[in-house]
Design an enzyme around this catalytic site. Structure first.
Site, PDB file in Angstrom:
ATOM      1  CG  ASP A 166      -2.517   0.473   9.756  1.00 55.36           C
ATOM      2  OD1 ASP A 166      -3.208  -0.067   8.956  1.00 55.36           O
ATOM      3  OD2 ASP A 166      -2.217   1.606   9.667  1.00 55.36           O
ATOM      4  CG  ASP A 184      -6.139   3.213   6.920  1.00 54.67           C
ATOM      5  OD1 ASP A 184      -7.477   2.946   7.132  1.00 54.67           O
ATOM      6  OD2 ASP A 184      -5.582   4.315   6.908  1.00 54.67           O
ATOM      7  CD  GLU A 218      -1.479   0.278   3.722  1.00 51.21           C
ATOM      8  OE1 GLU A 218      -1.395  -0.815   4.095  1.00 51.21           O
ATOM      9  OE2 GLU A 218      -2.068   1.138   4.191  1.00 51.21           O
ATOM     10  CG  ASP A 235       1.328  -0.034   6.661  1.00 51.38           C
ATOM     11  OD1 ASP A 235       2.300  -0.716   6.399  1.00 51.38           O
ATOM     12  OD2 ASP A 235       1.000   1.081   6.661  1.00 51.38           O
TER      13      ASP A 235
END
Ligand code: 0RA
Length: 669
Positions: free
Chosen positions: A532, A534, A457, A530
């Site tokens: 997280d 998102d 990303e 990642d």
């Protein structure tokens, strides 16, 4: 799930079905059970009998015992089945059927219960007119479960008594004895899977849950209880559906929006072969269907309760009947103009959820995974039953008919737009590998079997990954921003998104009718986002993309999820720390220190925070990294997960992502 290989007979009891029970008044007697072989072959080649010695084989033991209880239910003698997972991972399956006969077996001169559990291919009358499942691991018999269990205890209530008997690895260790009195009847089998045979003997709650729920949907009014006693507070779920497959369709559509103007109740159609049909042409057909507003369809087909993942004759008959009746209706009611082309099957099935369940006397299972129904008369029968039922439904529900037509007509328009978009993109070479996306940092090796594509990303993570990688075999494709939710748009819209086209181009297979797995440019596609929320969101969107547009890539095992570490823990004064991948690991490590002055913890919020060497060593280097392979094990669970995550119910999606962001299980890995 590919879980079947062809086996000649159903052993214990064949899949005796309603229609069958009617033709077959004589009940099972000890004398009708034929004896074939001992259990040694099962322990020698367990894979032949339960498919594998991995998780799927382990769970198969449960399906086998449950199937026998379900047969009792189908024959009309059993209403309840209870499956309990004990803290030591043993399984107890109880039913309130007639109980396995305990009388002395005339040939073997031992209790029939013992014959049933110790002799392979000892089943009720498979030598004459019984209806049986000729394919599949389904129906291999409880003796197989006995052979593959380090211990098994059978308890039967029958003939006024309670009888008990115990085995170890298929051998009798305690002769049958009468241990009490009872007016009730039923069978309970408790088994401890053999850990010298199975890779793991730990049962998975969700797998048991989904399969038993499916079994309950397919057997109207049968009450199935699942109890997991491995936790402090036992988990108990109960399945019992008075609507059968109608409830199944409702359940599959639960997260979706039903087509406006449609009845809340799914369409239900059933029928069977003529009473004078010859025995090898007999069958029953049941279907339930309903349309939702989504752009994809779900059709699940079963034959004698076995999920036919590869479809087959019943599915073909169903499809052609639906396509023909809706087109005929649209023509005769002037919804389709004379000059307009017919709607295609795909148009009509867009947004359609259907369950097809057929019962037949001698099912032939074919195909790669023996999950395709081969009996051609079932195409004719299903077609006839569905065409008649659907035509009636449309005539009686003109408003609904109009809605179904409108939806299919929109799908047709979308299809034509997608065709144009595909042609246009093809003309521009957008989906061809010749015009690889500019952002792709490709690898030098061209042999797809050896190469890997990392999807990351954003440009910053992309930069690190490009520096970290082994450029000979690892390619990197950075995606900018969020990727489109393909569950909610039609294909032509998806093809207008740069992110989507760059993905398709980089992977090289094309999509839709052009999809060709042979053209895959990499055999490992690694989603590296990642750790997280998102990142989880992007991962889920990418998985939806693969699920909807490149499902064969998932089936082939080409799709992976990278597991970057969440923390690095460094003891004071040491240069090198330890990478930790979960909060649990961190807690375990921290517990090894006296106090927090003795170490430091670095938390990686994103891949960008790692330097390329770290990213390589922890996440990308083939010999060290942990990657999870994405598999779609269960069409039902996968479809629901995607709908849950991707459907139009924003609130549900948000809570789902928040609770499951770090939970790898939902990926079905
Ligand atoms: C053989 C014959 C009969 C029932 C069964 C087996 C039977 C097997 C299992 C396995 C789990 N639960 C079961 N319940 C029944 C018929 C006996 C009769 O005719 O009474």
């Amino acid at each position: 799930m590919s879980r079947r290989t062809l086996l000649p007979e159903r052993l214990l009891i064949q899949k005796v079905r309603k229609n069958v029970a009617k033709n077959n008044n004589s009940s099972y007697e000890a004398s009708s059970i034929k004896v074939l072989e001992g259990l040694d072959p099962v322990r020698k080649r367990p894979g032949m009998y339960v498919g594998s010695t991995s998780a799927s084989g382990l769970h198969h033991l449960v399906w086998e015992v449950v199937d026998n209880s379900v047969d009792e239910a189908m024959a009309g003698y059993c209403t309840r089945i209870k499956v309990t997972v004990r803290p030591d991972n043993s399984i107890c399956v109880e039913d309130n059927g007639r109980g396995i006969p305990v009388a002395r077996h005339p040939q073997k001169r031992i209790p029939t219960l013992e014959v049933v559990l110790t002799v392979l291919h000892a089943g009720g009358k498979f030598d004459n007119d019984a209806y049986k499942v000729s394919g599949g691991l389904h129906g291999v018999g409880v003796s197989v479960v006995n052979a593959l269990s380090k211990r098994l205890v059978a308890r039967v209530k029958r003939d006024g008594g309670i009888y008990e008997m115990e085995f170890a690895r298929g051998k009798t260790v305690r002769k049958m004895e009468r241990v009490g009195k009872s007016k009730a009847t039923g069978t309970s089998i408790t088994f401890w899977p053999d850990d010298t045979i199975f890779e793991s003997t730990i049962y998975d709650f969700d797998t048991l849950h989904d399969h038993l729920q499916e079994t309950a949907f397919l057997n109207k009014n049968l009450k199935i209880t699942l109890v997991d006693e491995r936790e402090l507070e036992p988990r108990v779920v109960e399945f019992c559906y008075s609507g059968g497959i109608v409830d199944f369709v409702r359940f599959l559509n639960e997260e979706k929006t039903i087509l406006p103007g449609m009845d809340r109740n799914p369409v239900y159609i059933s029928g069977s072969s003529a009473p004078d049909a010859p025995p090898d042409q007999k069958g029953e057909v049941e279907v339930a269907l309903q349309w939702n507003t989504s752009f994809s369809g779900t059709v699940m087909s079963f034959a004698n309760d076995i999920y036919t993942d590869e479809g087959g004759m019943h599915l073909e008959g169903f499809r052609s009947a639906i396509t023909k009746t809706i087109n005929d209706y649209a023509r005769s009611h002037k919804l389709l103009k004379e000059k307009e082309a017919n709607l295609t099957g795909d148009d009509i099935r867009e947004g359609m959820t259907a369950v097809i369940s057929v019962k037949l006397s001698d099912p032939q299972f074919e195909g790669q995974t023996k999950a395709k129904l081969g009996n051609s008369y079932m195409r004719t029968l299903t077609n006839k039953v569905v065409a008649q039922g659907m035509a009636e439904y449309l005539e009686e529900h003109p408003n609904q008919a109009k809605e179904i037509f409108k939806k299919a007509n929109q799908a047709a328009k979308g299809r034509m737009a997608a065709q144009k978009a595909r042609q246009a993109t093809r003309r521009k070479g957008l989906l061809e590998s010749a015009a690889l996306p500019g952002k792709l940092a490709d690898c030098s090796v061209r042999d797809a079997e050896m190469t890997e594509l990392f999807i990351v990303e954003g440009d910053s993570a992309g930069g690190s990954a490009k520096m970290a990688r082994d450029r000979s075999i690892q390619a990197v494709l950075p995606l900018r921003g969020k990727i489109l939710n393909v569950e909610r748009v039609q294909e032509h819209r998806a093809l207008s998104s740069d992110t989507i086209t760059s993905l398709i181009t980089a992977i090289g297979t094309g999509i839709g009718p052009d999809f060709d797995i042979e053209k895959a440019r990499y055999h490992k596609i690694v989603i590296m986002t990642d750790a997280d929320v998102d990142g989880a969101h992007i991962r889920i969107l990418l998985l939806t993309f693969f699920y909807r547009y490149m499902k064969p890539m998932i089936d082939a095992g080409y799709i992976y999820v990278a597991q970057p570490p969440l923390y690095q823990l460094k003891p004071k004064g040491k240069k090198n720390g330890k990478y930790l991948y979960t909060d649990e690991e961190l807690a375990l490590e921290v517990a090894k220190f006296e106090d927090s002055s003795k170490y430091t913890i670095q938390r990686y919020k994103g891949l960008g925070e790692m330097d390329p060497e770290q990213l390589w060593a922890t996440t990308m280097e083939p010999k060290n990294r942990i990657m999870l392979r994405v598999t779609i094990d269960d069409a039902m669970a996968a479809d629901r997960a995607v709908a849950n995550l991707m459907g139009n119910q924003v609130e549900k999606r948000r809570t789902f992502i928040q609770t499951h962001a770090k939970d790898v299980r939902f990926l079905d890995i």
